[in-house]
Design an enzyme around this catalytic site. Structure first.
Site, mmCIF file in Angstrom:
data_model
loop_
_atom_site.group_PDB
_atom_site.id
_atom_site.type_symbol
_atom_site.label_atom_id
_atom_site.label_comp_id
_atom_site.label_asym_id
_atom_site.label_seq_id
_atom_site.Cartn_x
_atom_site.Cartn_y
_atom_site.Cartn_z
ATOM 1 N N TYR A 32 -45.813 -52.890 2.203
ATOM 2 C CA TYR A 32 -45.701 -51.429 2.263
ATOM 3 C C TYR A 32 -45.827 -50.909 3.679
ATOM 4 O O TYR A 32 -46.161 -51.663 4.600
ATOM 5 C CB TYR A 32 -46.730 -50.778 1.332
ATOM 6 C CG TYR A 32 -48.144 -50.711 1.872
ATOM 7 C CD1 TYR A 32 -48.919 -51.853 2.029
ATOM 8 C CD2 TYR A 32 -48.710 -49.492 2.231
ATOM 9 C CE1 TYR A 32 -50.215 -51.778 2.525
ATOM 10 C CE2 TYR A 32 -50.008 -49.403 2.716
ATOM 11 C CZ TYR A 32 -50.749 -50.549 2.865
ATOM 12 O OH TYR A 32 -52.024 -50.476 3.365
ATOM 13 N N ARG A 51 -41.778 -53.030 11.502
ATOM 14 C CA ARG A 51 -42.917 -53.765 10.904
ATOM 15 C C ARG A 51 -42.651 -54.080 9.433
ATOM 16 O O ARG A 51 -43.010 -55.151 8.945
ATOM 17 C CB ARG A 51 -44.210 -52.957 11.060
ATOM 18 C CG ARG A 51 -45.431 -53.762 10.606
ATOM 19 C CD ARG A 51 -46.734 -53.068 10.940
ATOM 20 N NE ARG A 51 -46.876 -51.814 10.225
ATOM 21 C CZ ARG A 51 -47.857 -50.946 10.416
ATOM 22 N NH1 ARG A 51 -48.810 -51.202 11.309
ATOM 23 N NH2 ARG A 51 -47.918 -49.818 9.728
ATOM 24 N N LYS A 144 -48.459 -56.491 6.106
ATOM 25 C CA LYS A 144 -48.950 -55.294 5.414
ATOM 26 C C LYS A 144 -48.627 -55.407 3.925
ATOM 27 O O LYS A 144 -47.619 -54.879 3.443
ATOM 28 C CB LYS A 144 -48.316 -54.040 6.050
ATOM 29 C CG LYS A 144 -49.107 -52.778 5.780
ATOM 30 C CD LYS A 144 -48.737 -51.689 6.754
ATOM 31 C CE LYS A 144 -49.304 -50.330 6.370
ATOM 32 N NZ LYS A 144 -50.755 -50.282 6.238
ATOM 33 N N GLU A 176 -60.848 -55.406 12.582
ATOM 34 C CA GLU A 176 -60.315 -54.048 12.439
ATOM 35 C C GLU A 176 -61.188 -53.270 11.473
ATOM 36 O O GLU A 176 -62.238 -53.755 11.044
ATOM 37 C CB GLU A 176 -58.851 -54.109 11.959
ATOM 38 C CG GLU A 176 -58.660 -54.854 10.662
ATOM 39 C CD GLU A 176 -57.204 -54.936 10.203
ATOM 40 O OE1 GLU A 176 -56.353 -54.180 10.696
ATOM 41 O OE2 GLU A 176 -56.934 -55.765 9.320
ATOM 42 N N LEU A 200 -53.987 -56.078 11.299
ATOM 43 C CA LEU A 200 -52.688 -55.417 11.275
ATOM 44 C C LEU A 200 -52.331 -54.936 12.678
ATOM 45 O O LEU A 200 -53.190 -54.391 13.382
ATOM 46 C CB LEU A 200 -52.733 -54.213 10.320
ATOM 47 C CG LEU A 200 -51.360 -53.612 10.069
ATOM 48 C CD1 LEU A 200 -50.510 -54.514 9.175
ATOM 49 C CD2 LEU A 200 -51.464 -52.234 9.447
HETATM 50 N N1 PMP Z 1 -55.395 -51.955 9.754
HETATM 51 C C1 PMP Z 1 -55.327 -51.776 8.422
HETATM 52 C C2 PMP Z 1 -56.013 -52.771 7.532
HETATM 53 C C3 PMP Z 1 -54.647 -50.671 7.876
HETATM 54 O O1 PMP Z 1 -54.571 -50.512 6.547
HETATM 55 C C4 PMP Z 1 -54.065 -49.727 8.748
HETATM 56 C C5 PMP Z 1 -53.378 -48.493 8.214
HETATM 57 N N2 PMP Z 1 -52.171 -48.740 7.624
HETATM 58 C C6 PMP Z 1 -54.150 -49.949 10.139
HETATM 59 C C7 PMP Z 1 -54.818 -51.073 10.609
HETATM 60 C C8 PMP Z 1 -53.517 -48.992 11.120
HETATM 61 O O2 PMP Z 1 -52.121 -49.169 11.147
HETATM 62 P P1 PMP Z 1 -51.137 -47.992 11.562
HETATM 63 O O3 PMP Z 1 -51.638 -47.441 12.835
HETATM 64 O O4 PMP Z 1 -49.825 -48.629 11.695
HETATM 65 O O5 PMP Z 1 -51.202 -46.974 10.458
#
Ligand code: PMP
Length: 283
Positions: A32, A51, A144, A176, A200
């Protein structure tokens, strides 16, 4: 107005129905993206599509659309919703297969897009309180995937203990947040863990690094020891739905002076300018 697109059909999200045999439901077999919409425009759309394609390639779901068709679909969803500030969720699962098997079936992917009004209000941002927790998730956080059970467990454990969220630690190092990337600021230098299979590769993370460097700040994509968090002047979580969120307390200890830091203000302003620039470029 919230809207959904499911395999060619537009409806209200609550009217969209998925088969019980959908492998997204059966196995969490899908990927997703979450994208922010500002003033009717999808921010960092190309990066999200890139991505998505990478996630699909990693789990061997063949992309049912090419990049321009993904863009057209997502833009149509925003235009049908008539929302100015919203979040788009795009989920692609392997598809529907009645036989329960770990072997990938030859089926067409399920595509679900929803657009929902954004509840994000930058006027009410206040620093949150986080606790460090052992990152027991699988070792492919860079893909993701829709199976977010471990992220949910960690977030809810943190909340049950009276915190807003958790920062995850693997082998003594920060990976993270449960749904965000982590930055620590010390003496105006930004630190964030390097890209790896454990986290991620956040699009807001990339934006934050680029903007910080563009504003003359030093950024180090280097491992962060859990202990370093105690000494940081500022800590932020970044994500598409959060932008740059300040952390006021880690493990009950105040970060910096407990207020929103000066580097955060600088970055917040830079981020807002970037959004305006992106909108002007499209209009
Ligand atoms: N890490 C995780 C586990 C997430 O779920 C997200 C949010 N989608 C992020 C990092 C941040 O990613 P992004 O800046 O692309 O939204």
């Amino acid at each position: 107005m919230s809207i959904a697109y499911l395999n060619g059909q537009w409806s209200k999200p609550e009217d969209a129905k998925i088969s019980v045999f959908d492998r997204g439901f059966m196995f969490g077999d899908g990927v997703y993206e979450v994208m922010p919409v500002y003033h009717g425009h999808i921010f960092t759309l190309d990066q999200h599509i890139a991505r998505l394609k990478r996630s699909m390639a990693e789990v061997r779901i063949q992309s049912p659309l090419d990049a321009s068709a993904w863009k057209a679909l997502l833009e149509e969803a925003v235009s049908r919703s008539a929302e100015h500030n919203a979040l788009i969720y795009l989920q692609v699962t392997r598809g529907i297969a009645s036989e329960r098997s770990h072997v990938y079936p030859e089926v067409s992917p399920t595509i679900l897009v929803t657009v929902t009004p954004s509840e994000f209000d930058e006027q009410t941002i206040k620093p949150i309180s986080v606790i460090c927790k052992t990152d027991f998730r699988w070792a492919r956080g860079d893909i993701k995937v829709v199976s977010l059970i471990a992220n949910g467990m960690l977030k809810n454990q943190a909340m049950d203990e009276g915190f807003d969220d958790a920062i995850l630690i693997r082998d003594g190092l920060v990976t993270e947040g449960t749904s965000s990337n982590v930055f620590a600021v010390k003496d105006r230098v930004l630190w964030t863990p390097p890209k790896s299979e454990y986290l991620l590769h956040g699009i807001t993370r990339d934006q934050t690094i680029e903007l910080a460097r563009g504003h003359g700040l030093e950024v180090r994509e280097e491992n962060i020891q859990e202990n370093f968090l105690k000494q940081a002047d500022e800590i932020w979580l970044t994500a598409s739905g959060l932008e740059i969120l300040p952390v006021g307390k880690v493990n009950g200890q105040t970060v910096g002076n407990g207020c929103v830091g000066e580097t955060w203000y600088l970055m917040k302003k830079a981020f807002q300018e970037e959004i305006l620039k992106a909108i002007e470029k499209i209009d």
